[in-house]
Design an enzyme around this catalytic site. Structure first.
Site, PDB file in Angstrom:
ATOM      1  N   ASP A  92     -14.622  15.496  -5.771  1.00  0.00           N
ATOM      2  CA  ASP A  92     -13.808  14.836  -6.788  1.00  0.00           C
ATOM      3  C   ASP A  92     -12.414  14.631  -6.212  1.00  0.00           C
ATOM      4  O   ASP A  92     -12.065  15.182  -5.173  1.00  0.00           O
ATOM      5  CB  ASP A  92     -13.826  15.615  -8.103  1.00  0.00           C
ATOM      6  CG  ASP A  92     -13.121  16.940  -7.991  1.00  0.00           C
ATOM      7  OD1 ASP A  92     -12.552  17.218  -6.926  1.00  0.00           O
ATOM      8  OD2 ASP A  92     -13.145  17.692  -8.972  1.00  0.00           O
ATOM      9  N   CYS A 308     -38.137  30.772  -9.071  1.00  0.00           N
ATOM     10  CA  CYS A 308     -36.912  31.040  -8.308  1.00  0.00           C
ATOM     11  C   CYS A 308     -37.031  32.395  -7.597  1.00  0.00           C
ATOM     12  O   CYS A 308     -37.857  33.234  -7.963  1.00  0.00           O
ATOM     13  CB  CYS A 308     -35.682  30.989  -9.207  1.00  0.00           C
ATOM     14  SG  CYS A 308     -35.249  32.532 -10.020  1.00  0.00           S
ATOM     15  N   CYS A 311     -36.625  35.439 -10.051  1.00  0.00           N
ATOM     16  CA  CYS A 311     -37.772  35.725 -10.928  1.00  0.00           C
ATOM     17  C   CYS A 311     -39.017  36.133 -10.136  1.00  0.00           C
ATOM     18  O   CYS A 311     -39.864  36.855 -10.651  1.00  0.00           O
ATOM     19  CB  CYS A 311     -38.077  34.528 -11.818  1.00  0.00           C
ATOM     20  SG  CYS A 311     -36.778  34.238 -13.034  1.00  0.00           S
TER      21      CYS A 311
HETATM   22 ZN    ZN Z   1     -35.837  32.286 -12.248  1.00  0.00          ZN
END
Ligand code: ZN
Length: 371
Positions: A92, A308, A311
């Site tokens: 940005d 992920c 997890c």
């Molecule tokens: Zn996860």
């Protein structure tokens, strides 16, 4: 070396799927860009971002210019090598930070003078300098310097900021052309506050200058969500169909899905990373506070079907323990899940758009939240 192709669209809404090509690789849109303000997405490494499926990240011109500065990043030929991230980077322009972080920001035709929030030193950010800095960062997608406006703001304040934004956009385009940075793209930023006709005027003036893509700035600055959607709803159709459309600083999964339905392609927000550090986790059924005592002996992962790294390997009880004990690993594991959640959510949305099943996806998304 910059292009945008639409590869699928929804027949029931304005949602579309596309591919942006840059010299550091492709970006599949709609896309969520994790925010790496200081050349780091807080708490995670470039390798972890890569594993979470990030295709492009955001860097911040204002922060990187002040610290560590262009001279140091220039020695690495840009931000990619400096931070060991080989995929695309969008930066940005610093306009937003100058107005929100710096002291005594003063606007003149020349640009914005301000005092650093770090050491009080004085600086000038002009449209030309903003392009210079982003060229030094070797940003794949550069943004024009714009004048952000607070909410609420009067029509006259919005009109003045719009006029300045257009003038600066012209100078940014000229500086960009003079710099010969053909492989990087430059996006214009639509302003105009919450006034729909001013937004339209801003979009038209920027399209006359011609950019590689167009962003909508100055949203999610404290206005109600309905107003944000109303302004986006009337601005997005004004922007060229054949160019990427980026709604800056947004947002929640709900806001993202609603803006994709209205034809937006690109998003960035600190929400997944900042909230991860506060123990707030995003899941398909809504947000979860990992500090909640109900998780203290919960052996399940945060989301059983999430792929992920967090997890796949850790339980809710462990994540809660780390967070309660203020262990540094908590920030890393929480951030990995939240980033994965946002990226995966938008990736599934893209698959639905390509299959022309966006409305089914949207219904299911809200259905899961009501469980
Ligand atoms: Zn996860």
């Amino acid at each position: 070396m910059f292009s945008f192709d639409i590869v699928g669209h929804s027949t029931e809404s304005q949602a579309r799927a596309g591919v942006i090509k840059t010299s550091h690789g492709d970006i599949e849109t709609p896309i969520f860009m994790p925010v790496g303000t200081l050349g780091s997405v807080k708490a995670v490494s470039a390798e972890e971002l890569f594993e979470a499926g990030a295709q492009v990240i955001l860097g911040n011109t204002y922060h990187l210019y002040l610290r560590p500065g262009c001279e140091i990043i220039g020695r690495f030929n840009g931000l990619h090598r400096f931070m060991h991230w080989s995929k695309p980077i969008l930066t940005d322009s610093g306009g937003f930070q100058v107005f929100s972080l710096a002291n005594l920001a003063r606007i003149s035709d020349e640009g914005v003078t301000f005092q650093s929030h770090i050491d009080g030193s004085k600086h000038l950010l002009s449209p030309e300098k903003v392009i210079d800095i982003q060229a030094c960062l070797d940003s794949d997608i550069m943004m024009c310097l714009d004048q952000c406006i607070q909410y609420p703001a009067t029509r006259e304040q919005c009109r003045a900021a719009l006029a300045m934004t257009t003038e600066w956009a012209k100078r940014c385009k000229r500086a960009y052309q003079d710099s010969g940075n053909g492989h990087n793209a430059l996006f214009g930023i639509v302003q105009g506050g919450m006034f729909v006709d001013l937004r339209r005027q801003s979009a038209e003036e920027l399209m006359d200058i011609e950019f590689n893509g167009y962003a909508i700035g100055g949203l999610s600055v404290g206005e109600p969500v309905e107003l944000m959607l109303e302004v986006a709803d009337s601005t997005l159709p004004e922007l060229p169909k054949a160019k990427p459309r980026y709604v800056m600083g947004i947002g929640t999964p709900e806001n993202i899905i609603e803006l994709v339905a209205r034809g937006a392609d690109m998003f960035d927000c600190v929400l997944p990373t900042r909230n991860a550090r506060n123990g707030q986790m995003f899941t398909q059924t809504g947000t979860v506070n990992i500090s909640n005592s109900r998780y203290k002996d919960d052996t399940d992962p945060l989301e059983t079907d999430c792929r992920c790294y967090t997890c796949r390997n850790y339980s809710r009880a462990y994540l809660r323990h780390l967070f309660m004990a203020r262990e540094l690993l908590a920030y890393r594991l929480n951030t990995i899940h939240n980033i994965f959640y946002f990226i995966n959510f938008i990736k599934q949305m893209r698959t639905a758009i390509v299959a022309d099943k966006f409305e089914t996806f949207r219904r299911k998304f809200y259905g899961k939240r009501e469980l």
